[in-house]
Design an enzyme around this catalytic site. Sequence first.
Site, PDB file in Angstrom:
ATOM      1  N   GLU A   1       1.164  -1.017  -5.076  1.00  0.00           N
ATOM      2  CA  GLU A   1       0.054  -0.060  -5.244  1.00  0.00           C
ATOM      3  C   GLU A   1       0.702   1.303  -5.436  1.00  0.00           C
ATOM      4  OE1 GLU A   1      -3.123   2.867  -3.962  1.00  0.00           O
ATOM      5  OE2 GLU A   1      -1.555   2.300  -2.572  1.00  0.00           O
TER       6      GLU A   1
ATOM      7  N   ASP B   1       0.827  -1.208   0.000  1.00  0.00           N
ATOM      8  CA  ASP B   1       0.000   0.000   0.000  1.00  0.00           C
ATOM      9  C   ASP B   1       0.862   1.260   0.000  1.00  0.00           C
ATOM     10  OD1 ASP B   1      -2.712   1.296   0.522  1.00  0.00           O
ATOM     11  OD2 ASP B   1      -1.517   2.074   2.180  1.00  0.00           O
TER      12      ASP B   1
HETATM   13  C1  GLC Z   1      -3.876   3.517  -0.680  1.00  0.00           C
HETATM   14  C2  GLC Z   1      -5.276   3.024  -0.431  1.00  0.00           C
HETATM   15  C3  GLC Z   1      -6.139   4.171  -0.006  1.00  0.00           C
HETATM   16  C4  GLC Z   1      -5.564   4.768   1.248  1.00  0.00           C
HETATM   17  C5  GLC Z   1      -4.073   5.126   1.069  1.00  0.00           C
HETATM   18  C6  GLC Z   1      -3.398   5.400   2.385  1.00  0.00           C
HETATM   19  O1  GLC Z   1      -3.814   4.427  -1.708  1.00  0.00           O
HETATM   20  O2  GLC Z   1      -5.778   2.415  -1.592  1.00  0.00           O
HETATM   21  O3  GLC Z   1      -7.467   3.751   0.217  1.00  0.00           O
HETATM   22  O4  GLC Z   1      -6.280   5.940   1.567  1.00  0.00           O
HETATM   23  O5  GLC Z   1      -3.351   4.075   0.484  1.00  0.00           O
HETATM   24  O6  GLC Z   1      -3.116   4.230   3.091  1.00  0.00           O
END
Ligand code: GLC
Length: 628
Positions: free
Chosen positions: A306, A264
């Site tokens: 991500e 993430d």
């Molecule tokens: C990622 C998640 C999102 C979250 C962010 C902070 O982008 O998909 O939902 O707000 O990380 O953890």
Amino acid sequence: MGLDAATQRDFDLRWARYIPQIRSSLEILYPGRVDEVESRLAEIVTTAMSERPEELKDLDQERILRPDWLQQPEMIGYVAYADRFAGDLAGVGEHIDYLTGLGVKYLHIMPFLQPRDGANDGGYAVADYRKVRSDLGTMDDLERLTKSLRENGISLVMDLVLNHVAKEHEWAEAARRGEPRYRDYFIMFPDREMPDQYERSLPEIFPDFAPGNFTWNDEAGQWVWTTFNEYQWDLNWANPDVLYEFVELICWLANKGVDVFRLDAIAFIWKRMGTNCQNQPEVHDLTQVLRGCLRIAAPAVAFKAEAIVAPEDLMPYLGVGHHYGLVSDMAYHNELMVQLWNSLATGGAEMAQVALAEMPLKPTSATWATYVRCHDDIGWAISDHDAEMVGVTGFEHRKYLSDFYSGAFPGSFARGLVFQENPVTGDRRISGSCASLAGLEKAVEEGDEEAVELAVARIALMYAVISGYGGVPLLYMGDELGMFNDMHYVDDPSHAEDNRWAHRPFMDWDLAKAVETDTASPAGRVNAAIRHILAVRTATTQIHAATPSVPIESPEHRLLILERNHPLGKMVQVYNFTGETVSLRHDVLAKRVGFDAHELLGGYDWDLRLPRIDFAPYQAAWFVGAEI
Ligand code: GLC
């Protein structure tokens, strides 16, 4: 900790294989401390290997033998919140039949570790990484679930939040108490001097509800780095203690049966003055170390990055230059997602063609996570350059897309919500479910049968693109039933100001049951279309993700045409992004797949000798040569 002879042998072989790449990254990250860090990592990995269950060691062997397991056409993903899908983790286990019925082989359960109480950014503010969120179950339930999923051929994907922890996490609490060891887990400043310098080049992620990147904390008497919300404290990855914590944690969770870690907000984990503090080269070195350790301790396990970043910044997450093949195995294809919605709004594929053609090729061993919708908002990541290539300006075009998908643009079919309007940059991101954005909600409400037909076709078209592109198509829970925005989120005070909850509905199991027999309703039609596309994909060898999908320039800009040059024979995919019939000169297809072609989605043979080939409104067609 002693290892048995067989495990020791595995350790020796794998250590020899991965330590050079781990060390080369350590030299960059922690110069002067490489030997010390290496020996600590060796201890952690050895312990993890001694604790790895036999069944998972077998899986390690299987995946060493099948390194392309994530690239297979049969990989179909599903993304859901445990509570919203099935109550809790045990409930998810009771719905495995539903998942296998869809052909799912990859299940991403949204954040399920113990978050802070109250607002927690959808679980992305983790207070305890070794505990399952109490209302969802326990670590034993997680182990039971991964076991039953494994028995059904489904891999479990979990979020690993690396950039920050909840301010209630024990590390943050110790830091607030002033313990020097833990102070150094975070990035804190006694006054505004440094924060102000950093702010000059930092963007704001949540300008509406969390402006700025630093938060004053009274107890610590410091400004704390908080990229996201004030309750999410950024970690200091320049401190190797943070690395040790995460290597230990990743191995421990892997030993519970987790198959893929979704890294993430990985783009943010390394900070550098004068930059936007995203995509710094050290991010890739950290990933290389984490992955190297995991490949030794649990080679069955993969990483998904991500990183919702510009295409030129994205490819390094899959490994370019000296990181080639050494970092994440998967990454989200944000560009494709944005271009799909863009093409639908404009009724043209010209920009998609240009933007996708300009993307550098990904490493052949890596794979995409392709998606139409996810739990986050859609940011209009359309560069000024891409816009100019098709004769529009970036700023105006992004504004147009926000207007279109919020429904403000005259004639728009969409029912979206504006998320995080930024008056400085003019950005307006968009929330909304696939069906609401694609026009189904409006069409159903207005009782307009023709519009329903078109909306269903739009949803099917987008799911066809992500299923045919190569990678793991992620079916976002509820999309298979054409579920609309759920406006109940405003009743929950911890969600009310975050309209991303509008597209995080509760599963409608009655509807899921109803569509089994009622295939004529809008939901039934969406369901049948998506099921069909996924089934065809699963059986199509040419969709293996090692082969890239290359957009071809065509004389017809309303169609997106992708070519897959697979050793088994070419595959050409044609996507009509308009609500009209569009015809294409036959040679565009015939010279690639021959005159006698088979179209897989419709299941018909096509004679490509005919001078013009017609594509119905929003049709998706996958051609292969008839002989294959
Ligand atoms: C990622 C998640 C999102 C979250 C962010 C902070 O982008 O998909 O939902 O707000 O990380 O953890």
